[in-house]
Design an enzyme around this catalytic site. Structure first.
Site, PDB file in Angstrom:
ATOM      1  N   ASP A 160      -0.465  31.305  81.070  1.00 35.89           N
ATOM      2  CA  ASP A 160      -0.465  32.682  81.556  1.00 35.89           C
ATOM      3  C   ASP A 160       0.654  33.450  80.855  1.00 35.89           C
ATOM      4  OD1 ASP A 160      -1.654  34.395  83.915  1.00 35.89           O
ATOM      5  OD2 ASP A 160       0.498  34.785  83.908  1.00 35.89           O
TER       6      ASP A 160
ATOM      7  N   ASP B 156      -4.728  37.977  80.952  1.00 30.95           N
ATOM      8  CA  ASP B 156      -3.509  37.314  80.465  1.00 30.95           C
ATOM      9  C   ASP B 156      -3.590  35.797  80.598  1.00 30.95           C
ATOM     10  OD1 ASP B 156      -3.401  37.086  83.200  1.00 30.95           O
ATOM     11  OD2 ASP B 156      -1.434  38.015  83.454  1.00 30.95           O
TER      12      ASP B 156
END
Length: 244
Positions: free
Chosen positions: A88, A131
């Site tokens: 992430d 993301d």
């Protein structure tokens, strides 16, 4: 009947042809006509469409559609050791809000480059969300999966030391199985939980690092003449407030 064939030109380049066969009618019914058409442009267009359906347009990585396709394939065919890595990007929303979406896109492309460099050629790398990135690591032992995360950390550190572009902060978690029938959904959840656990443990360190690196980035990217000081100061103030 119609068939497609691949032929080679005199310069060794390949091209596609479509061959159809038709039998004439009437007095010429004993004759057969072959019609050959160059369909290279159509095939190239089809390949581009196929690539677009499987790839993320921004990063060039495989997209969520192909991720789900591979999940189903691995459920049926997957054998042997397998690692799943979930990563992430920390601070993407902050970059978008502070520096603009173009800067956020640059950040994502940099993350894709770092992850590609850290993985093997046979590993499959996906961007499955704004993301969030996932990698399938087939035929890799547990120590190798752990080593991938360490390699990513090293490449990120090198990137942040050598580039004047936006700094990267990436949190990763992983899961691994040998021969056991551990469901892929369970592996993905384990890797995702490990990623969020790491993100939580490093939150304060990441915030401080992001503030320092963003300040450096802003001062490099925007000359600190008198007319720019107020704007840069405002951006840093918004950044500090967002980071808490």
């Amino acid at each position: 009947p119609v068939v497609e064939e691949v032929h080679r030109r005199s310069d060794d380049s390949l091209f596609f042809v479509e061959v159809s066969v038709q039998q004439l009618a009437g007095e010429l019914q004993d004759l057969v006509v072959f019609i050959v058409r160059d369909v290279s442009e159509r095939k190239e267009f089809e390949q581009k469409l196929r690539r677009a359906s499987f790839h993320d347009q921004l990063t060039g990585l495989y997209n969520r559609f192909f991720f789900e396709f591979e999940m189903e394939r691995l459920k049926k065919e997957g054998r042997g050791p397998l690692g799943i890595l979930v990563c992430d990007v920390d601070g993407l929303k902050l970059v978008n809000d502070t520096l603009g979406h173009a800067a956020g896109d640059d950040l994502l492309r940099s993350v894709a480059w770092v992850l590609r460099r850290s993985l093997r050629e046979q590993d499959l790398l996906f961007r499955i969300g704004g993301d969030e990135f996932v990698a399938f690591l087939p035929e890799m032992e547990e120590s190798g999966v752990s080593g991938v995360q360490q390699r990513i950390d090293h490449v990120v550190q090198e990137h942040n030391e050598r580039t004047l572009a936006l700094p990267l902060f990436i949190s990763c978690g992983w899961s691994w199985r040998h021969e056991s029938p551990l469901p892929l959904e369970t592996m993905f959840r384990e890797a995702d939980d490990a990623m969020y656990s790491l993100k939580s443990r490093q939150r304060n360190q990441t915030r401080q690092g992001m503030l320092q690196m963003f300040e450096k980035t802003l001062r490099i990217s925007e000359p600190i003449a008198a007319e720019h000081m107020e704007e840069v100061a405002l951006k840093l103030q918004r950044l500090g407030a967002a980071l808490g």
